[in-house]
Motif scaffolding. Structure first.
Motif, PDB file in Angstrom:
ATOM      1  N   GLN A  50      -1.797 -11.234  14.789  1.00 43.71           N
ATOM      2  CA  GLN A  50      -1.896 -10.197  15.534  1.00 43.71           C
ATOM      3  C   GLN A  50      -2.377  -8.937  14.588  1.00 43.71           C
ATOM      4  N   SER A  51      -2.819  -7.990  15.113  1.00 44.50           N
ATOM      5  CA  SER A  51      -3.330  -6.790  14.429  1.00 44.50           C
ATOM      6  C   SER A  51      -2.399  -6.127  13.451  1.00 44.50           C
ATOM      7  N   GLY A  52      -2.696  -5.949  12.341  1.00 41.04           N
ATOM      8  CA  GLY A  52      -1.751  -5.361  11.320  1.00 41.04           C
ATOM      9  C   GLY A  52      -0.912  -6.462  10.425  1.00 41.04           C
ATOM     10  N   SER A  53      -1.215  -7.543  10.823  1.00 35.06           N
ATOM     11  CA  SER A  53      -0.456  -8.867   9.956  1.00 35.06           C
ATOM     12  C   SER A  53      -0.939  -9.070   8.645  1.00 35.06           C
ATOM     13  N   GLY A  54      -1.828  -8.411   8.319  1.00 39.93           N
ATOM     14  CA  GLY A  54      -2.295  -8.852   6.887  1.00 39.93           C
ATOM     15  C   GLY A  54      -3.569  -9.356   6.606  1.00 39.93           C
ATOM     16  N   LYS A  55      -4.150  -9.799   7.730  1.00 41.93           N
ATOM     17  CA  LYS A  55      -5.447 -10.892   7.576  1.00 41.93           C
ATOM     18  C   LYS A  55      -6.390 -10.111   6.663  1.00 41.93           C
ATOM     19  N   SER A  56      -6.810  -9.003   7.071  1.00 46.48           N
ATOM     20  CA  SER A  56      -8.159  -8.455   6.144  1.00 46.48           C
ATOM     21  C   SER A  56      -7.568  -8.107   4.898  1.00 46.48           C
ATOM     22  N   THR A  57      -6.366  -7.847   4.606  1.00 46.48           N
ATOM     23  CA  THR A  57      -5.752  -7.492   3.324  1.00 46.48           C
ATOM     24  C   THR A  57      -5.923  -8.779   2.444  1.00 46.48           C
ATOM     25  N   ALA A  98       2.046  -5.005   3.235  1.00 51.85           N
ATOM     26  CA  ALA A  98       0.800  -6.016   4.088  1.00 51.85           C
ATOM     27  C   ALA A  98       1.078  -7.146   3.891  1.00 51.85           C
ATOM     28  N   HIS A 119      -9.550 -13.487  16.342  1.00 48.81           N
ATOM     29  CA  HIS A 119      -8.617 -13.241  17.296  1.00 48.81           C
ATOM     30  C   HIS A 119      -8.654 -14.390  18.265  1.00 48.81           C
ATOM     31  N   THR A 142       3.716   0.530   2.672  1.00 47.86           N
ATOM     32  CA  THR A 142       3.597  -0.765   3.803  1.00 47.86           C
ATOM     33  C   THR A 142       3.460  -1.841   2.953  1.00 47.86           C
ATOM     34  N   TYR A 158       0.861  -1.277   0.038  1.00 54.03           N
ATOM     35  CA  TYR A 158      -0.057  -0.144  -0.091  1.00 54.03           C
ATOM     36  C   TYR A 158       0.846   1.140   0.216  1.00 54.03           C
TER      37      TYR A 158
HETATM   38  N1  LIG Z   1      -5.866   0.946   2.484  1.00 51.52           N
HETATM   39  C1  LIG Z   1      -4.710   0.954   3.165  1.00 51.52           C
HETATM   40  N2  LIG Z   1      -3.911   1.853   2.870  1.00 51.52           N
HETATM   41  C2  LIG Z   1      -2.581   1.784   3.446  1.00 51.52           C
HETATM   42  N3  LIG Z   1      -2.231   0.894   4.502  1.00 51.52           N
HETATM   43  C3  LIG Z   1      -2.984  -0.129   4.640  1.00 51.52           C
HETATM   44  C4  LIG Z   1      -4.388  -0.340   3.910  1.00 51.52           C
HETATM   45  N4  LIG Z   1      -4.910  -1.376   4.402  1.00 51.52           N
HETATM   46  C5  LIG Z   1      -4.147  -1.991   5.371  1.00 51.52           C
HETATM   47  N5  LIG Z   1      -2.850  -1.019   5.432  1.00 51.52           N
HETATM   48  C6  LIG Z   1      -1.735  -1.618   6.214  1.00 51.52           C
HETATM   49  O1  LIG Z   1      -1.323  -3.007   5.886  1.00 51.52           O
HETATM   50  C7  LIG Z   1      -1.091  -3.751   7.052  1.00 51.52           C
HETATM   51  C8  LIG Z   1      -2.133  -5.083   7.318  1.00 51.52           C
HETATM   52  O2  LIG Z   1      -3.372  -4.545   7.512  1.00 51.52           O
HETATM   53  P1  LIG Z   1      -4.666  -5.518   7.768  1.00 51.52           P
HETATM   54  O3  LIG Z   1      -5.911  -4.630   7.591  1.00 51.52           O
HETATM   55  O4  LIG Z   1      -4.576  -6.515   6.588  1.00 51.52           O
HETATM   56  O5  LIG Z   1      -4.356  -6.199   8.780  1.00 51.52           O
HETATM   57  P2  LIG Z   1      -5.038  -7.078   9.900  1.00 51.52           P
HETATM   58  O6  LIG Z   1      -4.168  -8.203  10.299  1.00 51.52           O
HETATM   59  O7  LIG Z   1      -6.538  -7.608   9.494  1.00 51.52           O
HETATM   60  O8  LIG Z   1      -5.238  -6.405  11.304  1.00 51.52           O
HETATM   61  P3  LIG Z   1      -6.440  -6.256  12.287  1.00 51.52           P
HETATM   62  O9  LIG Z   1      -6.395  -7.591  13.121  1.00 51.52           O
HETATM   63  O10 LIG Z   1      -6.318  -5.096  13.222  1.00 51.52           O
HETATM   64  O11 LIG Z   1      -7.793  -6.147  11.707  1.00 51.52           O
HETATM   65  C9  LIG Z   1      -1.313  -2.751   8.159  1.00 51.52           C
HETATM   66  O12 LIG Z   1       0.120  -2.205   8.575  1.00 51.52           O
HETATM   67  C10 LIG Z   1      -2.013  -1.501   7.655  1.00 51.52           C
HETATM   68  O13 LIG Z   1      -1.774  -0.492   8.308  1.00 51.52           O
END
Ligand SMILES: Nc1ncnc2c1ncn2[C@@H]1O[C@H](COP(=O)(O)OP(=O)(O)OP(=O)(O)O)[C@@H](O)[C@H]1O
Ligand SMILES: [Mg+2]
Length: 234
Positions: free
Chosen positions: A48-55, A29, A208, A27, A20
């Motif tokens: 963990q939070s920010g690890s890339g799961k939602s991505t 992701a 989680h 970043t 991203y």
């Molecule tokens: N649209 C975006 N623009 C820039 N950075 C992004 C975007 N979406 C996610 N990120 C970054 O990508 C990384 C992974 O984010 P992601 O949302 O996939 O994490 P996650 O594992 O789902 O976290 P959580 O458990 O908090 O939901 C994070 O560092 C986040 O800040």
């Protein structure tokens, strides 16, 4: 169009990266993710939070695109699909459930749930009947004309699940579906996913919570944009 077959992986992801932001403020992701999901699996993605799961979920559900790497859905290269094809396949084959429900406000449960059918061009009378049937299935028979703000969190999530199921999708993606729920509502929601998987739907959910992940047959752990473990059990 995608043809779902028992013999072909439903999801085949190889070397997928997601970056991203512009250079200088990037970043990473996802940093080269590989995995294959077969029809009928029930997988949990943890990390963990920010690890890339939602991505990863957004990429699997065609809500986002890869920066690099390959994604085949039901044997077909997702990058070869036009935006129109992606929208059609997503509407027909993929049901997405979000942590925050994402229901339309000031819109009844029935109208929220029948939205994907309206989009698919199904006649209105049939839309309404099918929405009522599926809301009944998730235990909301007596909440059909309630607006989201007149429903509890667990009920709103069940409306969102009903909406995700209305097209009988082969793949159900749920990103922290129980994250905003009390433990009883969380159990009710997980029972729905268990039943759907038993009926043959492929389920992937992000969580989680260890006791939620325990519903799956496979736990994939993501750390800092990479898969660090992938445990299958029967
Ligand atoms: N649209 C975006 N623009 C820039 N950075 C992004 C975007 N979406 C996610 N990120 C970054 O990508 C990384 C992974 O984010 P992601 O949302 O996939 O994490 P996650 O594992 O789902 O976290 P959580 O458990 O908090 O939901 C994070 O560092 C986040 O800040
Ligand atoms: Mg997330």
């Amino acid at each position: 169009m995608a043809h779902i077959s028992e013999n072909i992986p439903l999801i085949d992801i190889r070397g997928v990266t997601k970056v991203y932001g512009a250079s200088g403020a990037q970043t990473h992701a996802l940093r080269g993710v590989d995995f294959v999901i077969h029809p009928g699996e029930f997988a949990a993605i943890i990390g963990q939070s920010g690890s890339g799961k939602s991505t990863l979920m957004n990429i699997i559900g065609f809500l986002d695109t890869v920066t690099d790497g390959e994604y085949h859905f039901a044997g077909q290269d997702v990058t070869s699909f036009s935006d129109e094809e992606l929208a059609l396949i997503r509407n027909k084959e993929i049901g997405f459930v979000f942590q925050s429900f994402n229901l339309l406000p000031r819109t009844t449960a029935v109208d929220n749930v029948r939205m994907p059918l309206a989009y698919a061009g199904v006649p209105e009378i049939e839309q309404i009947q099918r929405a009522k049937d599926i809301l009944t299935m998730v235990g909301l028979k007596d909440r059909l004309t309630h607006m989201p703000n007149q429903l509890s969190g667990g009920q709103q999530q069940r409306v969102a699940i009903a909406r995700a199921l209305i097209n009988n999708p082969s793949l159900i993606l749920a990103d922290e579906p129980t994250g905003n729920l009390d433990s009883q509502s969380g159990k009710d929601v997980m029972k729905i996913f268990d039943d759907l998987n038993k009926e043959g739907h492929t389920v992937i959910l992000v969580t989680h919570e260890k006791n939620i992940a325990a519903h799956s047959n496979r736990v994939i752990e993501v750390l800092d944009g990479s898969i660090v473990s992938d445990d299958k059990r029967k």
